[in-house]
Design a protein around this motif. Structure first.
Motif, short mmCIF file in Angstrom:
data_model
loop_
_atom_site.label_atom_id
_atom_site.label_comp_id
_atom_site.label_asym_id
_atom_site.label_seq_id
_atom_site.Cartn_x
_atom_site.Cartn_y
_atom_site.Cartn_z
N LEU A 105 0.83 -1.20 0.00
CA LEU A 105 0.00 0.00 0.00
C LEU A 105 0.86 1.25 0.00
CD1 LEU A 105 -2.87 -0.92 2.49
CD2 LEU A 105 -2.88 -1.00 0.01
N GLU A 106 1.99 1.16 0.70
CA GLU A 106 2.89 2.32 0.76
C GLU A 106 3.53 2.57 -0.61
OE1 GLU A 106 2.92 4.47 3.04
OE2 GLU A 106 4.59 5.69 2.32
N ARG A 107 3.88 1.48 -1.31
CA ARG A 107 4.41 1.64 -2.68
C ARG A 107 3.38 2.35 -3.56
NH1 ARG A 107 7.05 -3.22 -1.77
NH2 ARG A 107 5.38 -4.55 -2.54
N MET A 108 2.14 1.92 -3.42
CA MET A 108 1.08 2.55 -4.20
C MET A 108 0.92 4.01 -3.82
SD MET A 108 -2.96 1.62 -4.43
CE MET A 108 -4.10 2.93 -4.89
N THR A 109 0.97 4.28 -2.51
CA THR A 109 0.85 5.65 -2.02
C THR A 109 1.93 6.54 -2.62
OG1 THR A 109 -0.03 4.80 0.06
CG2 THR A 109 0.74 7.08 0.06
N GLN A 110 3.16 6.03 -2.61
CA GLN A 110 4.28 6.80 -3.13
C GLN A 110 4.13 7.03 -4.64
OE1 GLN A 110 6.61 8.26 -1.34
NE2 GLN A 110 6.15 7.33 0.65
N ALA A 111 3.66 5.99 -5.35
CA ALA A 111 3.46 6.12 -6.79
C ALA A 111 2.38 7.16 -7.08
CB ALA A 111 3.09 4.77 -7.39
N LEU A 112 1.33 7.13 -6.30
CA LEU A 112 0.24 8.09 -6.46
C LEU A 112 0.76 9.50 -6.19
CD1 LEU A 112 -2.78 8.85 -6.76
CD2 LEU A 112 -3.07 8.31 -4.34
N PHE A 113 1.54 9.62 -5.13
CA PHE A 113 2.08 10.92 -4.75
C PHE A 113 2.94 11.50 -5.88
CE2 PHE A 113 5.52 13.41 -2.72
CZ PHE A 113 4.75 14.45 -2.21
N ARG A 114 3.81 10.66 -6.42
CA ARG A 114 4.70 11.16 -7.48
C ARG A 114 3.92 11.53 -8.74
NH1 ARG A 114 8.02 6.79 -5.62
NH2 ARG A 114 7.20 5.60 -7.37
N ALA A 115 2.90 10.72 -9.06
CA ALA A 115 2.07 11.02 -10.23
C ALA A 115 1.36 12.36 -10.04
CB ALA A 115 1.07 9.90 -10.46
N LEU A 116 0.85 12.58 -8.85
CA LEU A 116 0.11 13.83 -8.61
C LEU A 116 1.03 15.02 -8.49
CD1 LEU A 116 -2.73 12.65 -6.22
CD2 LEU A 116 -2.75 12.97 -8.69
N LEU A 117 2.24 14.76 -8.02
CA LEU A 117 3.24 15.82 -7.96
C LEU A 117 3.60 16.23 -9.40
CD1 LEU A 117 4.80 17.15 -5.57
CD2 LEU A 117 6.67 15.56 -6.04
N GLY A 118 3.82 15.22 -10.23
CA GLY A 118 4.18 15.47 -11.63
C GLY A 118 3.09 16.19 -12.39
N SER A 119 1.83 15.94 -12.01
CA SER A 119 0.71 16.54 -12.74
C SER A 119 0.40 17.95 -12.26
CB SER A 119 -0.54 15.66 -12.57
OG SER A 119 -1.09 15.85 -11.28
#
Lengths: 253, 253
Positions: free
Chosen positions: B185-199
């Motif tokens: 879940l934390e991997r997913m959280t980090q991936a989500l965070f980076r995607a939203l940061l990038g966007s």
């Protein structure tokens, strides 16, 4: 439990040695709404100053002191002792806490009840037991039965005030009522699909299957309305950013 | 509860100040058959000598120490925090202990579960909460909510092992059988965070709050392992595409 019922229970600590435990018992009583503390022949009369009773000074200063168990339970119709001993070692009827609590609650509807806890080292004596109608035992494991006094008091009082889960289920059904509606989930699904299409995650020719996969994925999440909106907003932002990036990339070609 | 189930629960004490409370927690664990104690950044490293853990020296010497909550719960599929706060003060889903215990027992049938307790003074922090799927509250009265730490641990563990009178045990255990572990879940959280940061969805300066928000959002989804992996894969792909897009956009400048 009503205030009147809570008020009918006396917690009786017999020959407690450690004032910290008297304080801990008082704190647990206050946490769960009980107020009548009685102490029988405490080791240290300074129990009223027991520091661990955070937030329960009144309860401690109101505590009544008795010389013997007989006097401490004289006004109670039901007297229940606590023990870590097993059935075989006892001549008294023994109930598990879960079962005994039902009887205690019934009694409290109209009667005063005393719940006795013995000293840290020895528990209640046979003589103490003789004042009890029956005994309860917290379901600890056989290899380590004896609980800390303050913790035992907390567990027993918790069991008295806890609400059966089946009764709670009725009230919590309403709190989960804010699940997202299908239309909202579909908006999120479409936003997810477009974001993944833009990123290249969805392969050309596999659009239909991918969309269906995403629809199922989103439905499995059991999202509430607010979270579904958050997701839709975040995914739309990603889609927009990807579009901008792609235009940039194309212009570059 | 079976031995295997008891063994799947980790009691996690976060920033505990008083070694006596660590000892009391260990004793209650031993009383009710639990053995996995984890401590995060304890105030006094001498916790292993905590004297009040009568009969639980092994449990204390086996206790694992962690620097942060994230590491302490990494191998658990369900992370539950305890709090004395009310629903209004919290952004996390909150269940009464009686209700939460049902979900925890179901999860223990096949998954590791972490049960977190905060420090004596402050309880768990918002940052600690962000690692939790949901929170439980012992039904203390509003006027005196906060329990002694050792007593709170005892009450929670008792609720987990007590036997329901009206044995209405839910039969949904199978659906929770393959819940994603926290590390996933934390991997997913980090991936989500980076995607939203990038966007651009995550604003500069709001990174920490956004990350905690996302952590909570992801924990609320009750994802199974496969779905968590799907999400992580999809979000990573988005991140990559955004990166490429941004490079394209930059080159254009």
């Amino acid at each position: 439990m009503t205030t009147a019922e809570l008020d009918r229970l006396s917690v009786v600590l017999v020959a407690t040695r450690n004032p910290l435990n008297v304080g801990a018992a008082a704190r647990a009583m206050s946490n769960f709404g009980f107020s009548r503390l009685r102490v029988v022949a405490p080791y240290d009369v300074a129990f009223r100053e027991a520091r661990s009773a955070v937030g329960a000074p009144q309860l401690l200063s109101d505590a009544e002191e008795f010389e013997n168990v007989s006097d401490a339970v004289a006004d109670c119709s039901l007297v229940v002792g606590t023990t870590a001993a097993g059935k075989r070692e006892l001549v008294h009827p023994l109930k598990r806490l879960e079962e005994g609590a039902v009887s205690i609650r019934q009694a409290l509807a109209a009667n005063r009840v005393a719940l006795l806890f013995g000293s840290e080292k020895r528990g209640l004596s046979k003589s103490d037991f003789s004042h009890c109608h029956w005994l309860i035992r917290i379901p600890t494991r056989d290899e380590h039965r004896s609980m800390n006094l303050g913790q035992a008091v907390a567990v027993c009082l918790y069991e008295l005030v806890r609400t059966e889960h089946s009764a709670l289920a009725a009230t919590t059904a309403t709190t989960t009522a804010s699940l997202a509606e299908t239309a909202e989930l579909e908006r999120m699904t479409q936003a997810l699909f477009r974001a993944l299409l833009g990123s290249g995650y969805v392969k050309h020719g596999a659009e239909k299957i991918s969309l269906e996969k995403m629809r199922r994925l989103v439905r499995r999440m059991a999202l509430n309305r607010e979270d579904a909106e958050t997701w839709t907003g975040a995914l739309s932002k990603i889609e927009l950013a990807l579009d901008r990036g792609n235009i940039g990339a194309k212009k570059e070609d």
